[in-house]
Design an enzyme around this catalytic site. Structure first.
Site, PDB file in Angstrom:
ATOM      1  N   TYR A   1     -17.216  16.256 -15.741  1.00 12.58           N
ATOM      2  CA  TYR A   1     -17.605  14.864 -15.533  1.00 12.58           C
ATOM      3  C   TYR A   1     -18.593  14.775 -14.347  1.00 12.58           C
ATOM      4  O   TYR A   1     -18.328  15.327 -13.274  1.00 12.58           O
ATOM      5  CB  TYR A   1     -16.351  14.019 -15.269  1.00 12.58           C
TER       6      TYR A   1
ATOM      7  N   LYS B   1      -8.867   5.878 -19.126  1.00  8.80           N
ATOM      8  CA  LYS B   1      -9.249   6.364 -20.448  1.00  8.80           C
ATOM      9  C   LYS B   1      -8.064   6.282 -21.415  1.00  8.80           C
ATOM     10  O   LYS B   1      -7.550   5.202 -21.662  1.00  8.80           O
ATOM     11  CB  LYS B   1      -9.836   7.774 -20.296  1.00  8.80           C
TER      12      LYS B   1
ATOM     13  N   ARG C   1       0.854  -1.202   0.000  1.00  7.81           N
ATOM     14  CA  ARG C   1       0.000   0.000   0.000  1.00  7.81           C
ATOM     15  C   ARG C   1       0.886   1.247   0.000  1.00  7.81           C
ATOM     16  O   ARG C   1       0.598   2.248  -0.640  1.00  7.81           O
ATOM     17  CB  ARG C   1      -0.954  -0.013   1.199  1.00  7.81           C
TER      18      ARG C   1
HETATM   19  C1  LIG Z   1     -12.981  13.586 -17.128  1.00  4.78           C
HETATM   20  C2  LIG Z   1     -13.058  12.474 -16.111  1.00  4.78           C
HETATM   21  N1  LIG Z   1     -12.466  12.619 -14.917  1.00  4.78           N
HETATM   22  C3  LIG Z   1     -12.524  11.648 -13.974  1.00  4.78           C
HETATM   23  C4  LIG Z   1     -13.211  10.476 -14.190  1.00  4.78           C
HETATM   24  C5  LIG Z   1     -13.280   9.433 -13.109  1.00  4.78           C
HETATM   25  O1  LIG Z   1     -12.413   8.396 -13.382  1.00  4.78           O
HETATM   26  P1  LIG Z   1     -12.647   6.835 -12.998  1.00  4.78           P
HETATM   27  O2  LIG Z   1     -13.862   6.380 -13.727  1.00  4.78           O
HETATM   28  O3  LIG Z   1     -11.385   6.182 -13.423  1.00  4.78           O
HETATM   29  O4  LIG Z   1     -12.848   6.799 -11.515  1.00  4.78           O
HETATM   30  C6  LIG Z   1     -13.838  10.284 -15.432  1.00  4.78           C
HETATM   31  C7  LIG Z   1     -14.576   9.023 -15.706  1.00  4.78           C
HETATM   32  O5  LIG Z   1     -15.299   8.917 -16.657  1.00  4.78           O
HETATM   33  C8  LIG Z   1     -13.764  11.312 -16.409  1.00  4.78           C
HETATM   34  O6  LIG Z   1     -14.362  11.181 -17.615  1.00  4.78           O
END
Ligand SMILES: Cc1ncc(COP(=O)(O)O)c(C=O)c1O
Length: 378
Positions: free
Chosen positions: A100, A198, A47
């Protein structure tokens, strides 16, 4: 070293024991100590530190030109750790009016209960940001560019100047652009956030997140909280992400080229009333995007002229574009933000139009992708 070289080599020296050219997956929880307190290379428990995660963190720090990176189990775990490190009860954060939905939910439903308040502001209106910063004295400004799902472009350099003039930090979510297309720390941001799920991972096979800081100021506090709260990337997830990041540059070039062709087709389609893609000369953020990005990325959103029900229908009718959440993988995805990724923003200032469809344009043949959208739009 140039970006493409760093993506393949930073943090990824051949393994000192065997010469393995790929960092091994150290699938281990604990490490033999040479006597009490005598750790080898500082490893005591995974961790706290793990060599595979460490390799990913070193690579991401190099790619974003930051002092240090931290890898997490998801983008949301990274955001949560960052905000609990930088904010205290009573602090205020300025967030975008287009972002988001999960980030909005974190502020609205989780951090608000711990005394961290937020206000929304359209960040493509810099005067509005400056007045909100003067009035609300935020501890930090949270930005996303291009935004999810409306692909707005925020001038990172100008936003950093406003933030710093008001003693606030600028955090930039760089998920949509990736460090290949845009480096917010070079433009004045203090911290970069990623959902590595992503483009950085790039193959829809791992969930992960990362923070990259510009200088040493918060490194000790973030390292402490990453270990104390424990939402770390596991060794196999870190390895998969590192495998993905090696090809980030070539993938982003092709994502951008394919998305530009798709956006062009959509602007001419009679069933489409608006197209949001920063590469289009008519996009209000086109000039800023041109100045701060290497190319315009693989995300395209559009509105369906016949309304929300028809938009849902279109999202369900494609064959190559898979109906699904997430983005940034080699395969093309389609979704209806209002009912899917951004459902949690319904009724808020971040609510998205019901006739909006979002595309993550993948690496398939662009002619095949365009034909698929044409048949779905009827
Ligand atoms: C622009 C953006 N930031 C943060 C996140 C959150 O990431 P995660 O799904 O890996 O927790 C996403 C998820 O779609 C996103 O599109």
């Amino acid at each position: 070293m140039k970006f493409e070289t760093q993506a393949i080599h930073a943090g990824q020296d051949p393994d000192p024991l065997t010469g393995a050219v790929v960092p091994p997956i150290y699938q281990v929880s604990t490490y033999k100590q040479d006597g009490v307190g005598g750790t080898r290379g500082g490893y005591e428990y995974s961790r706290t530190a793990n060599p595979t995660r460490g390799a990913l963190e070193e690579c991401l720090a190099a790619l974003e030109n930051g002092a240090r990176a931290f890898a997490f189990a998801s983008g949301m775990a990274a955001e949560d750790c960052l905000l609990r490190t930088l904010c205290r009860p009573g602090d205020h954060v300025l967030i975008p009016a287009d972002a988001y939905g999960g980030t909005f939910r974190l502020f609205d439903k989780v951090l608000s209960r711990w005394g961290v308040s937020y206000g929304t502001v359209r960040q493509d209106d810099l005067d509005a940001v400056a007045s909100a910063a003067a009035a609300r004295k935020p501890a930090l400004i949270w930005a996303e560019t291009p935004t999810n799902p409306l692909l707005s472009i925020i001038d990172i350099r100008a936003l950093a100047e406003i933030a710093h003039a008001h003693q606030a930090l600028l955090v930039t979510d760089n998920t949509f652009a990736s460090p290949y297309l845009q480096r917010p720390l070079d433009l004045g941001a203090d911290v970069v956030v990623h959902s590595t799920t992503k483009y950085i991972g790039g193959h829809s096979d791992v969930v992960g997140g990362a923070l990259v800081v510009k200088d040493a100021t918060y490194v000790a506090d973030l390292a402490f909280n990453q270990n104390a709260t424990g939402g770390v990337a596991g060794p196999f997830d870190a390895w998969l992400t590192l495998r993905g990041v090696k090809t980030l540059a070539v993938r982003m070039d092709r994502h951008s080229a394919n998305a530009a062709l798709v956006a062009e087709m959509l602007t001419e389609h009679p069933a489409v009333s608006a197209v949001y893609y920063p590469g289009l000369p008519g996009h209000p953020g086109h000039q800023v995007a041109k100045a701060q990005m290497r190319d315009f990325g693989g995300m395209v959103s559009f509105r369906v002229a016949a309304g929300a029900d028809k938009a849902v229908e279109v999202a369900g009718r494609t064959r190559l574009f898979t109906l699904g959440e997430s983005l940034g993988g080699v395969e093309s995805l389609i979704e209806h933000p209002a009912r899917m990724t951004h459902a949690s923003a319904s009724g808020s200032p971040l609510e998205v139009p019901g006739d909006l469809v979002r595309l993550s344009v993948g690496l398939e043949d662009p002619g095949d992708l365009i034909a698929d959208l044409e048949q779905a739009l009827g």
